[in-house]
Design a protein around this motif. Sequence first.
Motif, short mmCIF file in Angstrom:
data_model
loop_
_atom_site.label_atom_id
_atom_site.label_comp_id
_atom_site.label_asym_id
_atom_site.label_seq_id
_atom_site.Cartn_x
_atom_site.Cartn_y
_atom_site.Cartn_z
N GLU A 80 5.77 54.22 10.88
CA GLU A 80 5.71 52.88 10.31
C GLU A 80 6.60 52.82 9.09
O GLU A 80 6.83 53.83 8.42
CB GLU A 80 4.25 52.55 9.95
N THR A 95 4.25 57.34 7.80
CA THR A 95 4.89 56.16 7.23
C THR A 95 6.11 56.58 6.42
O THR A 95 6.11 57.65 5.81
CB THR A 95 3.91 55.48 6.22
N ASP A 152 7.80 46.80 9.16
CA ASP A 152 6.38 46.54 9.43
C ASP A 152 5.60 46.01 8.24
O ASP A 152 4.70 45.21 8.38
CB ASP A 152 5.67 47.84 9.86
N LYS A 211 11.61 53.46 13.27
CA LYS A 211 10.82 52.89 14.36
C LYS A 211 10.96 53.72 15.63
O LYS A 211 9.98 53.97 16.32
CB LYS A 211 11.25 51.45 14.66
#
Length: 317
Positions: A275, A241, A296, A270
Amino acid sequence: FQLPFMINQLSVLVSAIFTTVNCPEDADNFNNLFEMMIFTLENNTNAPAGTIIKADKQVLEKTRRKNDVLQILKKAVYDNGFEVYYQPIYSVEKARYTTAEALIRLKSSEIGYIGPDEFIPLAEQNGLILQIGEFVFTDVCRFIMQEKLWEKGIEYIHVNLSVVQFMQDKLYDRLFQIMNNFGLDYRMINLEVTETAAIVSSEALKRNMEKLIEKNVNFALDDYGMGFSNTSCLINYPFHTIKIDKSMVWSSMQNDKAKKILEQTISMVKALNMEVVAEGVETQEQAQALKDMGCDFFQGFLYSKPIKAEKFVELLK
Ligand code: C2E
Ligand code: CA
Ligand code: CA
């Protein structure tokens, strides 16, 4: 100071900054004078050579406050003076909260609430951060198990780790031990680190990340867009992330260039199959713009401030 020193054929130029103190009005004894000088100089190490800084009584108040906080901090480590709050994170895809970030709070009966921005740097300087970090991690594991958060739609919890914790070669051993004590599924944890950890202790970070990721603990790169935001960090470390810093989110609403950078950053993240969480989402307008850019997850006051564990469980219900 105008002439360099020669050390092994290296010419070293020493520069000086000065502090002035009004005596005896602002300091009438040596200890106060010394405290004021040291504090002022320590907080201005990047000032250009020759800078003259005037120290006043406020400086003395600041050092006092720092010492008070330090005392409270030391005490809190031994008598559980901390509490872990949770800030929910909203998933655009699932249209509900799927994660949250654990954020520590220090409560003191003497001077009230003290924010982590004030005490974490102090704890990092004197090593107390290691005990604090363990407390937070243990408390999060206990909370997840106790409330069976996965049954309430929570997929994992974000926990902040300090760069100092990563200076321990075998941090992973300790983290596994704690998770095992609670019988926690490793996938319930997402560890947040900042770019500084990658700069200061790159080898230790890499080794710890490998060991933890192998067993399904995920990692998030925190505060992206605030520091150097090196793409090398994205290339060299297996982050799951990326968390975009609030300053980047906020400036994108005011400035076209900043907006383009945010758009491209989200697309880049992306494209790398990671994420992306936007921090500091405070208005509907920001949320809509971020949604249009393909972000997201949203975290921010628009959804909720960090709240006590019980409140967080209520919110989920
Ligand atoms: P962070 O990791 O970037 O955490 C997010 C901070 O942004 C939190 O501040 C949160 O309250 C704040 N925030 C979230 N949404 C919004 C918003 O919409 N608007 C505004 N203005 N602020 C928002 P907090 O809780 O004061 O924490 C500050 C920092 O302290 C954290 O920044 C983190 O670096 C550090 N910290 C907090 N808990 C821990 C911990 O357990 N361990 C370590 N090592 N550091 C921690
Ligand atoms: Ca964080
Ligand atoms: Ca952050």
